[in-house]
Design a protein around this motif. Structure first.
Motif, PDB file in Angstrom:
ATOM      1  N   GLY A   1      65.900 -18.781 -50.606  1.00 52.41           N
ATOM      2  CA  GLY A   1      65.812 -17.764 -49.568  1.00 52.41           C
ATOM      3  C   GLY A   1      66.948 -17.950 -48.592  1.00 52.41           C
ATOM      4  O   GLY A   1      67.462 -19.069 -48.416  1.00 52.41           O
TER       5      GLY A   1
ATOM      6  N   THR B   1      63.343 -23.955 -50.837  1.00 54.28           N
ATOM      7  CA  THR B   1      63.225 -22.974 -51.914  1.00 54.28           C
ATOM      8  C   THR B   1      64.239 -21.849 -51.712  1.00 54.28           C
ATOM      9  O   THR B   1      64.930 -21.793 -50.694  1.00 54.28           O
ATOM     10  CB  THR B   1      61.796 -22.402 -52.008  1.00 54.28           C
TER      11      THR B   1
ATOM     12  N   TRP C   1      55.493 -10.189 -47.001  1.00 50.07           N
ATOM     13  CA  TRP C   1      54.515 -11.018 -46.286  1.00 50.07           C
ATOM     14  C   TRP C   1      53.184 -10.287 -46.140  1.00 50.07           C
ATOM     15  O   TRP C   1      52.114 -10.896 -46.222  1.00 50.07           O
ATOM     16  CB  TRP C   1      55.059 -11.412 -44.916  1.00 50.07           C
TER      17      TRP C   1
ATOM     18  N   PRO D   1      62.613 -23.022 -46.468  1.00 52.17           N
ATOM     19  CA  PRO D   1      61.724 -21.864 -46.408  1.00 52.17           C
ATOM     20  C   PRO D   1      60.796 -21.840 -47.616  1.00 52.17           C
ATOM     21  O   PRO D   1      61.181 -22.270 -48.702  1.00 52.17           O
ATOM     22  CB  PRO D   1      62.688 -20.679 -46.432  1.00 52.17           C
TER      23      PRO D   1
ATOM     24  N   PRO E   1      56.601 -20.102 -44.327  1.00 52.26           N
ATOM     25  CA  PRO E   1      56.980 -18.912 -45.093  1.00 52.26           C
ATOM     26  C   PRO E   1      58.210 -18.222 -44.533  1.00 52.26           C
ATOM     27  O   PRO E   1      58.454 -18.215 -43.320  1.00 52.26           O
ATOM     28  CB  PRO E   1      55.746 -18.010 -44.955  1.00 52.26           C
TER      29      PRO E   1
ATOM     30  N   MET F   1      60.171 -14.499 -45.704  1.00 53.76           N
ATOM     31  CA  MET F   1      60.324 -13.406 -46.667  1.00 53.76           C
ATOM     32  C   MET F   1      60.356 -12.080 -45.918  1.00 53.76           C
ATOM     33  O   MET F   1      60.096 -12.016 -44.716  1.00 53.76           O
ATOM     34  CB  MET F   1      59.176 -13.422 -47.684  1.00 53.76           C
TER      35      MET F   1
ATOM     36  N   SER G   1      59.208 -19.506 -50.138  1.00 56.47           N
ATOM     37  CA  SER G   1      59.320 -18.147 -50.670  1.00 56.47           C
ATOM     38  C   SER G   1      57.957 -17.681 -51.178  1.00 56.47           C
ATOM     39  O   SER G   1      57.038 -18.473 -51.398  1.00 56.47           O
ATOM     40  CB  SER G   1      60.335 -18.111 -51.809  1.00 56.47           C
ATOM     41  N   ALA G   2      57.826 -16.374 -51.396  1.00 55.42           N
ATOM     42  CA  ALA G   2      56.584 -15.821 -51.931  1.00 55.42           C
ATOM     43  C   ALA G   2      56.276 -16.424 -53.298  1.00 55.42           C
ATOM     44  O   ALA G   2      55.117 -16.718 -53.620  1.00 55.42           O
ATOM     45  CB  ALA G   2      56.679 -14.302 -52.030  1.00 55.42           C
ATOM     46  N   ASP G   3      57.307 -16.641 -54.102  1.00 53.20           N
ATOM     47  CA  ASP G   3      57.115 -17.222 -55.430  1.00 53.20           C
ATOM     48  C   ASP G   3      56.594 -18.657 -55.330  1.00 53.20           C
ATOM     49  O   ASP G   3      55.647 -19.033 -56.029  1.00 53.20           O
ATOM     50  CB  ASP G   3      58.433 -17.194 -56.201  1.00 53.20           C
ATOM     51  N   THR G   4      57.185 -19.451 -54.462  1.00 52.03           N
ATOM     52  CA  THR G   4      56.743 -20.839 -54.319  1.00 52.03           C
ATOM     53  C   THR G   4      55.326 -20.906 -53.776  1.00 52.03           C
ATOM     54  O   THR G   4      54.504 -21.720 -54.234  1.00 52.03           O
ATOM     55  CB  THR G   4      57.708 -21.604 -53.402  1.00 52.03           C
TER      56      THR G   4
END
Length: 403
Positions: free
Chosen positions: A15, A13, A129, A89, A122, A124, A91-94
């Motif tokens: 990042g 993803t 986080w 990685p 994760p 980020m 991501s927060a969105d994924t």
């Protein structure tokens, strides 16, 4: 170690840590794994699909609307092909989209459609986080059986320092390797103790220690990944129960003693990762103790029962793995404890200078009667898988496979 003919799908993803996945793919291919890569559109801004195609030797998929790939329902084929899916990685969105069951791109659709174990790593900013929304989404994934790997603490690309770094490629590789070799303890019963114990002084105060329980919980999850039937006896900690692990909550050392001895009856392996209090107040006050106008408050302490020594005294005890948390002369104290308590293995760690307790990383030195091995500093999730691999090696060397 080898991953010959094992099928691993990596979801990349958007990042900056995406560049590290190039090394991960290479490391997995070096172990003869079959690797396919699915990228989000955001990931292509950091690494090109051509790079991953060259490293994996397989076409890289990005879009759910790839006419050639989807002519035969390619996302379903990918979901069925994979034996493991690692989103890294993540991501927060994924993480949010996976937690809420979205299927609006190829990667999220494949994850929804697979029956394979799913791992997310994760990566980020440390503040992202720590955000409550991210933590809630991560908690949702954990309750659904998704294994969250890390993140680690340290320097970040944005210049911040804190939790949010993706685990290193070799750590992710080792976890994937352990997950396949992980059925070596299938049919075995493993008991793990974790966390601190609290000894009440009065209804308000207690004597405790700084153990977070993270190492023991990671060991329980690693034992589960090894195929074992796992019981986790946990002191007072605020950690989610690893999926598929039976949990018994306790507070005091005596409660932990009784719970471990009950759970270990007929068990094959016991890993004592808990930081059990050596002493307790001789008697807890029924009411809150008041200040004594400058006079010293003296507490009489009495020794708590020794859990692992009690297990070792039984002629039919399980394979015993102890922990030794020391601030000096770590090896000497660990070897002495190994011999004195009749353990099969001991995991020693240096907890001086802020190490070991209340941090995400740890380092261990394992000792047994005729050998030892050092496990360098790594996130506790990765370290736990390495520890259980060595426990399985030693246990099976002396007990052999189950008939």
């Amino acid at each position: 170690m080898t991953l010959r003919q094992r099928r691993i799908l990596i979801g990349v993803t958007g990042g900056i840590a995406a560049y590290k996945i190039c090394e991960l793919v290479r490391r997995l291919r070096d172990l003869d794994a079959e690797v396919r890569v699915v990228m989000t559109e955001g990931a292509t801004h950091f690494v090109t699909p051509t790079t991953f195609q060259a490293l994996s030797g397989q076409p890289v998929r990005v879009s759910l609307w790839d006419e050639a790939g989807e002519a035969a329902m390619g996302h379903i084929e990918l979901a069925k092909w994979a034996e493991r899916i690692l989103v890294a990685p993540a991501s927060a969105d994924t993480i949010a989209r996976l937690a809420h069951g979205f299927a609006n791109d190829l990667l999220s659709t494949v994850v929804l459609a697979t029956a394979a174990p799913v791992y997310v790593a994760p990566a980020m900013n440390q503040q992202m986080w720590a955000n409550l929304a991210v933590q809630a989404n991560v908690g949702t994934l954990r309750t659904r059986g998704v294994q969250v790997l890390g993140p680690a603490d340290g320097d970040q690309a944005c210049g911040d320092i804190g939790s949010g770094r993706m685990l290193e490629p070799h750590e992710l590789r080792d976890i994937l390797v352990a997950s396949f070799g992980g059925q070596r303890l299938r049919g075995r019963r493993v008991v793990v103790s974790a966390g601190p114990t609290y000894e009440d002084i009065d209804p308000v105060r207690f004597i405790g220690n700084r153990s977070s329980g993270r190492m023991g919980f990671a060991v329980a999850a690693a034992a589960r990944d090894a195929g074992a039937d796992v019981t986790l006896v946990a002191g007072p900690v605020a950690l989610p129960t690893p999926q598929g692990v039976r949990r018994v909550d306790v507070r005091s050392a005596r409660e932990m003693h009784d719970a471990v001895l009950a759970a270990a009856n007929g068990a094959d392996i016991y890993v004592g990762a808990a930081a059990v209090g050596d002493y307790r107040p001789a008697g807890a006050a029924a009411h809150k103790l008041k200040k004594t106008d400058g006079e010293p408050l003296r507490l009489e302490l009495t020794e708590n029962p020794d859990i692992i020594a009690a297990l070792a005294a039984s002629p039919t005890h399980p394979f015993l793995v102890g922990f030794a948390a020391e601030t000096r002369d770590v090896e000497a104290y660990a070897r002495e404890k190994l011999a004195r308590k009749g353990l099969d293995m001991i995991a020693a760690n240096d907890v001086g200078g802020g190490r070991g307790f209340e941090v995400a990383d740890n380092a261990l030195h394992l000792f047994w009667a005729d050998g030892d091995v050092a496990l360098p500093s790594a996130p506790k999730t990765a370290l736990a898988h390495q520890l259980m691999a060595h426990v399985a090696d030693r246990y099976l060397a002396t007990h052999g496979p189950r008939p």
